[in-house]
Design a protein around this motif. Sequence first.
Motif, PDB file in Angstrom:
ATOM      1  N   LEU A  14       0.875  -1.166   0.000  1.00 19.55           N
ATOM      2  CA  LEU A  14       0.000   0.000   0.000  1.00 19.55           C
ATOM      3  C   LEU A  14       0.909   1.211   0.000  1.00 19.55           C
ATOM      4  N   ALA A  15       0.819   2.000  -1.070  1.00 20.90           N
ATOM      5  CA  ALA A  15       1.688   3.167  -1.220  1.00 20.90           C
ATOM      6  C   ALA A  15       3.157   2.776  -1.041  1.00 20.90           C
ATOM      7  N   GLY A  16       3.528   1.599  -1.581  1.00 22.89           N
ATOM      8  CA  GLY A  16       4.911   1.155  -1.554  1.00 22.89           C
ATOM      9  C   GLY A  16       5.336   0.408  -0.300  1.00 22.89           C
ATOM     10  N   ARG A  17       4.504   0.374   0.719  1.00 24.66           N
ATOM     11  CA  ARG A  17       4.867  -0.270   1.984  1.00 24.66           C
ATOM     12  C   ARG A  17       4.210  -1.649   2.096  1.00 24.66           C
ATOM     13  N   ALA A  18       5.006  -2.671   2.418  1.00 29.02           N
ATOM     14  CA  ALA A  18       4.480  -4.032   2.545  1.00 29.02           C
ATOM     15  C   ALA A  18       3.414  -4.057   3.626  1.00 29.02           C
ATOM     16  N   ALA A  19       2.186  -4.459   3.240  1.00 24.22           N
ATOM     17  CA  ALA A  19       1.066  -4.392   4.175  1.00 24.22           C
ATOM     18  C   ALA A  19       0.186  -5.634   4.165  1.00 24.22           C
ATOM     19  N   GLY A  20       0.491  -6.626   3.323  1.00 24.21           N
ATOM     20  CA  GLY A  20      -0.342  -7.822   3.309  1.00 24.21           C
ATOM     21  C   GLY A  20       0.302  -8.961   2.551  1.00 24.21           C
ATOM     22  N   THR A  21      -0.224 -10.155   2.784  1.00 23.98           N
ATOM     23  CA  THR A  21       0.280 -11.354   2.121  1.00 23.98           C
ATOM     24  C   THR A  21      -0.856 -12.312   1.801  1.00 23.98           C
ATOM     25  N   ALA A  22      -0.587 -13.183   0.846  1.00 26.34           N
ATOM     26  CA  ALA A  22      -1.427 -14.345   0.558  1.00 26.34           C
ATOM     27  C   ALA A  22      -0.509 -15.385  -0.066  1.00 26.34           C
ATOM     28  N   GLY A  23      -0.667 -16.612   0.352  1.00 24.92           N
ATOM     29  CA  GLY A  23       0.131 -17.691  -0.202  1.00 24.92           C
ATOM     30  C   GLY A  23      -0.728 -18.620  -1.032  1.00 24.92           C
ATOM     31  N   LEU A  24      -0.093 -19.285  -1.974  1.00 22.75           N
ATOM     32  CA  LEU A  24      -0.745 -20.312  -2.787  1.00 22.75           C
ATOM     33  C   LEU A  24       0.142 -21.542  -2.801  1.00 22.75           C
ATOM     34  N   ALA A  25      -0.471 -22.694  -2.647  1.00 28.00           N
ATOM     35  CA  ALA A  25       0.248 -23.958  -2.757  1.00 28.00           C
ATOM     36  C   ALA A  25      -0.566 -24.892  -3.630  1.00 28.00           C
ATOM     37  N   LEU A  26       0.072 -25.489  -4.618  1.00 26.86           N
ATOM     38  CA  LEU A  26      -0.603 -26.428  -5.494  1.00 26.86           C
ATOM     39  C   LEU A  26      -0.719 -27.753  -4.745  1.00 26.86           C
ATOM     40  N   LEU A  27      -1.952 -28.176  -4.466  1.00 33.76           N
ATOM     41  CA  LEU A  27      -2.174 -29.427  -3.737  1.00 33.76           C
ATOM     42  C   LEU A  27      -2.133 -30.632  -4.659  1.00 33.76           C
ATOM     43  N   GLU A  28      -2.692 -30.463  -5.828  1.00 33.50           N
ATOM     44  CA  GLU A  28      -2.748 -31.507  -6.856  1.00 33.50           C
ATOM     45  C   GLU A  28      -3.024 -30.777  -8.159  1.00 33.50           C
ATOM     46  N   PRO A  29      -2.827 -31.441  -9.294  1.00 33.38           N
ATOM     47  CA  PRO A  29      -3.111 -30.741 -10.548  1.00 33.38           C
ATOM     48  C   PRO A  29      -4.543 -30.197 -10.547  1.00 33.38           C
ATOM     49  N   GLY A  30      -4.656 -28.911 -10.824  1.00 37.04           N
ATOM     50  CA  GLY A  30      -5.954 -28.269 -10.907  1.00 37.04           C
ATOM     51  C   GLY A  30      -6.472 -27.657  -9.621  1.00 37.04           C
ATOM     52  N   THR A  31      -5.863 -27.977  -8.469  1.00 36.08           N
ATOM     53  CA  THR A  31      -6.340 -27.446  -7.193  1.00 36.08           C
ATOM     54  C   THR A  31      -5.210 -26.758  -6.448  1.00 36.08           C
ATOM     55  N   ALA A  32      -5.438 -25.481  -6.144  1.00 31.79           N
ATOM     56  CA  ALA A  32      -4.477 -24.711  -5.349  1.00 31.79           C
ATOM     57  C   ALA A  32      -5.140 -24.322  -4.037  1.00 31.79           C
ATOM     58  N   GLU A  33      -4.330 -24.254  -2.996  1.00 29.76           N
ATOM     59  CA  GLU A  33      -4.827 -23.850  -1.683  1.00 29.76           C
ATOM     60  C   GLU A  33      -4.376 -22.425  -1.401  1.00 29.76           C
ATOM     61  N   LEU A  34      -5.316 -21.600  -0.991  1.00 31.51           N
ATOM     62  CA  LEU A  34      -5.037 -20.233  -0.574  1.00 31.51           C
ATOM     63  C   LEU A  34      -4.675 -20.272   0.896  1.00 31.51           C
ATOM     64  N   ARG A  35      -3.558 -19.660   1.261  1.00 23.04           N
ATOM     65  CA  ARG A  35      -3.059 -19.722   2.641  1.00 23.04           C
ATOM     66  C   ARG A  35      -2.637 -18.345   3.135  1.00 23.04           C
ATOM     67  N   ARG A  36      -2.798 -18.145   4.429  1.00 21.21           N
ATOM     68  CA  ARG A  36      -2.235 -17.005   5.141  1.00 21.21           C
ATOM     69  C   ARG A  36      -2.564 -15.655   4.515  1.00 21.21           C
ATOM     70  N   VAL A  37      -3.842 -15.469   4.208  1.00 24.92           N
ATOM     71  CA  VAL A  37      -4.276 -14.162   3.715  1.00 24.92           C
ATOM     72  C   VAL A  37      -4.272 -13.224   4.923  1.00 24.92           C
ATOM     73  N   PHE A  38      -3.552 -12.117   4.784  1.00 23.43           N
ATOM     74  CA  PHE A  38      -3.369 -11.213   5.919  1.00 23.43           C
ATOM     75  C   PHE A  38      -3.150  -9.803   5.413  1.00 23.43           C
ATOM     76  N   VAL A  39      -3.800  -8.856   6.082  1.00 18.20           N
ATOM     77  CA  VAL A  39      -3.564  -7.428   5.846  1.00 18.20           C
ATOM     78  C   VAL A  39      -3.298  -6.813   7.215  1.00 18.20           C
ATOM     79  N   ARG A  40      -2.236  -6.034   7.292  1.00 15.64           N
ATOM     80  CA  ARG A  40      -1.916  -5.373   8.567  1.00 15.64           C
ATOM     81  C   ARG A  40      -3.127  -4.600   9.077  1.00 15.64           C
ATOM     82  N   PRO A  41      -3.350  -4.615  10.387  1.00 15.25           N
ATOM     83  CA  PRO A  41      -4.500  -3.873  10.932  1.00 15.25           C
ATOM     84  C   PRO A  41      -4.532  -2.411  10.496  1.00 15.25           C
ATOM     85  N   SER A  42      -3.375  -1.773  10.403  1.00 11.40           N
ATOM     86  CA  SER A  42      -3.329  -0.354  10.026  1.00 11.40           C
ATOM     87  C   SER A  42      -3.752  -0.107   8.576  1.00 11.40           C
TER      88      SER A  42
END
Length: 182
Positions: free
Chosen positions: A83-111
């Motif tokens: 946000l405005a150049g400052r790291a403020a959030g994350t989301a991870g993706l991991a391929l579990l099997e062909p065709g299926t990805a898992e969304l992990r650790r979606v996070f946005v700083r409280p501020s």
Amino acid sequence: MTATTPWTMAPVTSGPWTVAPEPADSPDARTLWAAYYTEVSDRWFRLHHGSDTPSGELERGIAADDGPAQLVAPHGLLLVARLAGRAAGTAGLALLEPGTAELRRVFVRPSARGERGGSALMAAADAAAGALGATRLVLDTRHDLVESHRLYERHGFTRTEAYNEGPYAERWYARRLAPAES
């Protein structure tokens, strides 16, 4: 023309947010991971023990968690939202099997919450999952993380049956991805 992979994808811009893949061990990623882990751990400890996570327990938990190691090529990646150049959030993706990805650790700083960072992360995760060849996204979460439930449901996820037995997995979601444009 060079094929786009999730690791070489162009940053996704959404309003004041820019989201791009970043190594899971970068300084910004590690700082955001510690903030995420602290928040979800403190919430769990408050709910079950009436206090924040004891510092020694928090440090051990962060050190022992192999989550970031699962978010690396060729089967995963970490997205960092700025946000405005400052790291403020994350989301991870991991391929579990062909065709299926898992969304992990979606996070946005409280501020930075309330600035549509979650939506920016979701759009970038969709693009990256499609580049991984996924046609379906799944995720798990806890009952007490009600803000995440609203975010996922707002972005088309519906509750589904359990697909894993994670120690903190209490609620599971899935969503089909729109077909990639040729």
